[in-house]
Motif scaffolding. Structure first.
Motif, PDB file in Angstrom:
ATOM      1  N   ASP A  54      -2.301 -11.976   4.063  1.00 30.68           N
ATOM      2  CA  ASP A  54      -0.928 -12.302   4.570  1.00 30.68           C
ATOM      3  C   ASP A  54      -0.317 -13.589   4.556  1.00 30.68           C
ATOM      4  N   GLU A  82       2.786  -3.612  -0.052  1.00 32.09           N
ATOM      5  CA  GLU A  82       3.585  -2.662   0.925  1.00 32.09           C
ATOM      6  C   GLU A  82       5.054  -2.483   0.283  1.00 32.09           C
ATOM      7  N   ARG A 130      -1.120 -10.017  -2.226  1.00 32.32           N
ATOM      8  CA  ARG A 130      -0.487 -10.221  -1.116  1.00 32.32           C
ATOM      9  C   ARG A 130       0.120  -8.960  -0.254  1.00 32.32           C
ATOM     10  N   ARG A 131       0.016  -9.032   0.950  1.00 31.46           N
ATOM     11  CA  ARG A 131       0.449  -7.767   1.616  1.00 31.46           C
ATOM     12  C   ARG A 131       1.664  -7.301   1.436  1.00 31.46           C
ATOM     13  N   GLU A 132       2.615  -8.289   1.351  1.00 30.62           N
ATOM     14  CA  GLU A 132       4.037  -8.058   1.268  1.00 30.62           C
ATOM     15  C   GLU A 132       4.204  -7.427  -0.235  1.00 30.62           C
ATOM     16  N   MET A 158      -5.720  -7.101   1.248  1.00 31.44           N
ATOM     17  CA  MET A 158      -4.410  -7.535   1.296  1.00 31.44           C
ATOM     18  C   MET A 158      -4.341  -8.682   2.346  1.00 31.44           C
TER      19      MET A 158
END
Ligand SMILES: [Zn+2]
Length: 330
Positions: A212, A173, A168-170, A210
């Motif tokens: 979102d 990051e 997951r991008r979150e 990734m």
């Protein structure tokens, strides 16, 4: 030779034959004990999908001093009831390999060299189960903590050279951005250092995807957001022919404490309150629907179902089956 002498002649012949066979060597000792329990994997079917639970081994953690939101005596009582040592609790590290027919997807990658001598066995277990690291087409991370992503990269090299890594991008990051490190409790600092190392060869090769939003990543495998333990913590829902397995990642660490008391959290949670809330909701759904559940830190193979009991829940391990392998969907 008269008839009544024949048995005697046969006996003499037999004893002569026995005398000719050398007696087995009497060393007095069997080979050394093997010091391993399982070959490292457990297999079952889910509709048309083959599910292999891979053991990465275990880590030993002092649950008494790292579980939170309950008195130490309560935690001790819950663990001792299950014959778990509250000061030295040996905890499984499980990963899940899903053969969908079209893809060979690994959910979490074990600890690699990051944890003690009893962990980091995932590749051994994978090979024992009949597959090679290069056969893995996809690695899906529930989150980026060392015991889930450390096995992606060992000595700077990608362990799964042909795999696309889904995260997951979150989540990616958060851990990859050093800006977040001083804003997060010091006990999580090492995760920031380790995240970049684990993902580096895959990022360099353009093999990190990734995502979102929740949804199907490959046919039959869906991502479901479950933030709390980490900001982008994700469950994976595996479904084939109407049968469902939900992989929980680190929704739970101490089954003997957190099933009866889902409000008990752990210091590894980035947000303990959110993690506990999510745990209650996911357990309630699993108990209501009766689908299969797989978890990273429930005693290997960590696959079973959830039953509501009193104010909490109870873990019901999957019944052992050989028939289920030869009769898909059974
Ligand atoms: Zn974990």
């Amino acid at each position: 030779m008269t008839r009544h002498l024949r048995p005697l002649a046969l006996m003499l012949a037999a004893s002569a034959l026995l005398a000719a066979i050398p007696a087995p060597a009497q060393t007095g000792a069997p080979p050394p004990q093997q010091a391993r329990t399982t070959p490292g994997y457990f297999r079952t079917m889910l509709g048309q999908f083959e599910v292999t639970v891979l053991s990465d081994g275990t880590v030993t953690i002092p649950l008494r001093s790292i579980l939170t939101h309950a008195h130490e005596k309560t935690i001790d009582g819950l663990l001792r009831r299950a014959w778990i040592d509250p000061a030295r609790s040996e905890t499984s590290v499980n990963a899940f390999l899903i053969h969908t027919g079209g893809r060979l997807a690994l959910i979490d990658a074990g600890a690699g060299k990051l944890f003690g001598p009893d962990a980091g066995r995932l590749v051994h277990s994978l090979r024992a189960s009949g597959y090679r690291p290069e056969d893995v087409t996809d690695v899906m991370l529930t989150h980026i903590h060392g015991d889930h992503s450390g096995g992606l990269t060992v000595d700077g090299k990608a362990v799964f050279p042909n795999a696309l890594v889904h995260v997951r991008r979150e989540e990616a990051e958060f851990w990859l951005d050093a800006v977040n490190k001083p804003k997060t409790a010091a006990r999580h600092a090492h995760a920031f250092d380790q995240a970049g190392r684990d993902l580096a060869p895959y990022l360099a090769a353009g093999r990190v995807r990734m995502f979102d939003a929740d949804g199907e990543l490959v046919p039959g495998i869906r991502a479901l957001a479950a933030p709390g333990h980490t900001p982008g913590h994700t469950l994976y829902e595996i479904e084939s022919e109407g049968r469902k397995l939900v992989l929980w990642g680190d929704l739970i660490h101490a089954k003997d404490a957190q099933f009866p008391s889902p409000g008990i959290a752990i210091l590894y949670d980035v947000n303990e309150q959110a993690a506990a809330g999510r745990r209650r909701a996911v357990m309630a759904e699993a108990a209501a629907r009766g689908h299969l559940v797989g978890a990273a830190h429930i005693s290997f193979p960590g696959i079973g179902r959830v039953r509501a009991e009193g104010k909490g829940y109870q873990w019901v391990p999957l019944n052992y089956s050989e028939q289920g392998l030869s009769r898909p969907g059974g």
